[in-house]
Design a protein around this motif. Structure first.
Motif, short mmCIF file in Angstrom:
data_model
loop_
_atom_site.label_atom_id
_atom_site.label_comp_id
_atom_site.label_asym_id
_atom_site.label_seq_id
_atom_site.Cartn_x
_atom_site.Cartn_y
_atom_site.Cartn_z
N ARG A 8 58.50 23.09 66.51
CA ARG A 8 57.88 22.00 67.29
C ARG A 8 57.07 22.55 68.45
O ARG A 8 55.99 22.06 68.76
CB ARG A 8 58.96 21.05 67.81
N ILE A 9 57.61 23.58 69.10
CA ILE A 9 56.89 24.19 70.23
C ILE A 9 55.58 24.81 69.75
O ILE A 9 54.54 24.70 70.42
CB ILE A 9 57.78 25.23 70.95
N LYS A 10 55.62 25.46 68.58
CA LYS A 10 54.39 26.04 68.03
C LYS A 10 53.37 24.95 67.75
O LYS A 10 52.16 25.12 68.01
CB LYS A 10 54.69 26.83 66.77
N ASP B 201 61.63 25.69 67.77
CA ASP B 201 60.56 26.70 67.81
C ASP B 201 59.34 26.21 67.04
O ASP B 201 58.20 26.38 67.51
CB ASP B 201 61.08 28.02 67.22
N ILE C 257 53.16 22.00 69.27
CA ILE C 257 52.68 21.52 70.58
C ILE C 257 51.72 22.53 71.18
O ILE C 257 50.70 22.16 71.77
CB ILE C 257 53.87 21.23 71.52
N ASP C 258 52.00 23.81 71.02
CA ASP C 258 51.14 24.87 71.55
C ASP C 258 49.75 24.78 70.93
O ASP C 258 48.74 24.91 71.62
CB ASP C 258 51.79 26.23 71.27
N LYS C 259 49.68 24.55 69.61
CA LYS C 259 48.37 24.42 68.94
C LYS C 259 47.63 23.21 69.49
O LYS C 259 46.43 23.28 69.75
CB LYS C 259 48.57 24.29 67.44
N ARG C 260 48.35 22.08 69.66
CA ARG C 260 47.70 20.89 70.20
C ARG C 260 47.20 21.13 71.61
O ARG C 260 46.11 20.67 71.98
CB ARG C 260 48.68 19.71 70.18
N LEU C 261 47.99 21.85 72.42
CA LEU C 261 47.55 22.16 73.79
C LEU C 261 46.33 23.07 73.79
O LEU C 261 45.45 22.93 74.64
CB LEU C 261 48.69 22.80 74.57
N GLU C 262 46.25 23.99 72.84
CA GLU C 262 45.07 24.85 72.75
C GLU C 262 43.82 24.00 72.46
O GLU C 262 42.77 24.20 73.07
CB GLU C 262 45.25 25.91 71.66
N GLU D 121 43.02 22.00 75.53
CA GLU D 121 42.44 22.88 76.55
C GLU D 121 40.97 23.15 76.23
O GLU D 121 40.12 23.14 77.14
CB GLU D 121 43.23 24.20 76.58
#
Length: 129
Positions: free
Chosen positions: A86-88, A84, A90-95, A98
């Protein structure tokens, strides 16, 4: 001529002897039944003891397996928490990615539209010094 055998005892004596034989057979039968009853009680007691032992062993095995499963679930819970996090990340990096891609796309579209307008002559040529 042959003589017929004579019976030297009475019907009462015969019935008494017959009754005694029956009583002896019933006594023997009763003794055998008593022995069987004792054996059955002993076997039932042994089976009961074995059954209790088997149940105890099964309970111990189930407790052991329960503890193993509980440990595995605990381990998986830790793994899920790490995943969880790690996903958070990755989510920040994707934001961020984007945002950058969106900005680049807006810049590209603006320059493309500007180029098309310049080619069509809508925007006059400006000479730079």
């Amino acid at each position: 001529m042959t003589t017929s055998p004579t019976i030297t005892y009475t019907l009462e004596e015969f019935l008494m002897r017959f009754e005694q034989k029956i009583d002896r057979q019933f006594a023997d039968l009763k003794q055998e039944m008593s022995g069987l009853k004792t054996e059955l009680k002993q076997e039932m007691s042994e089976l009961k003891t074995e059954f209790k032992q088997d149940i105890k062993e099964l309970n111990q095995k189930m407790d052991k397996q329960y503890m193993e499963i509980k440990q595995e679930i605990s381990s998986l819970s830790g793994d899920v928490k790490a995943l969880d996090e790690r996903i958070k990340g990755i989510d920040k990096r994707l934001e961020n990615l984007e945002f950058i891609v969106r900005g680049g796309l807006v810049a590209f579209l603006t320059s493309f539209v500007g180029l098309i307008l310049k080619v069509l002559g809508v925007i006059p040529n400006i000479k730079t010094l």
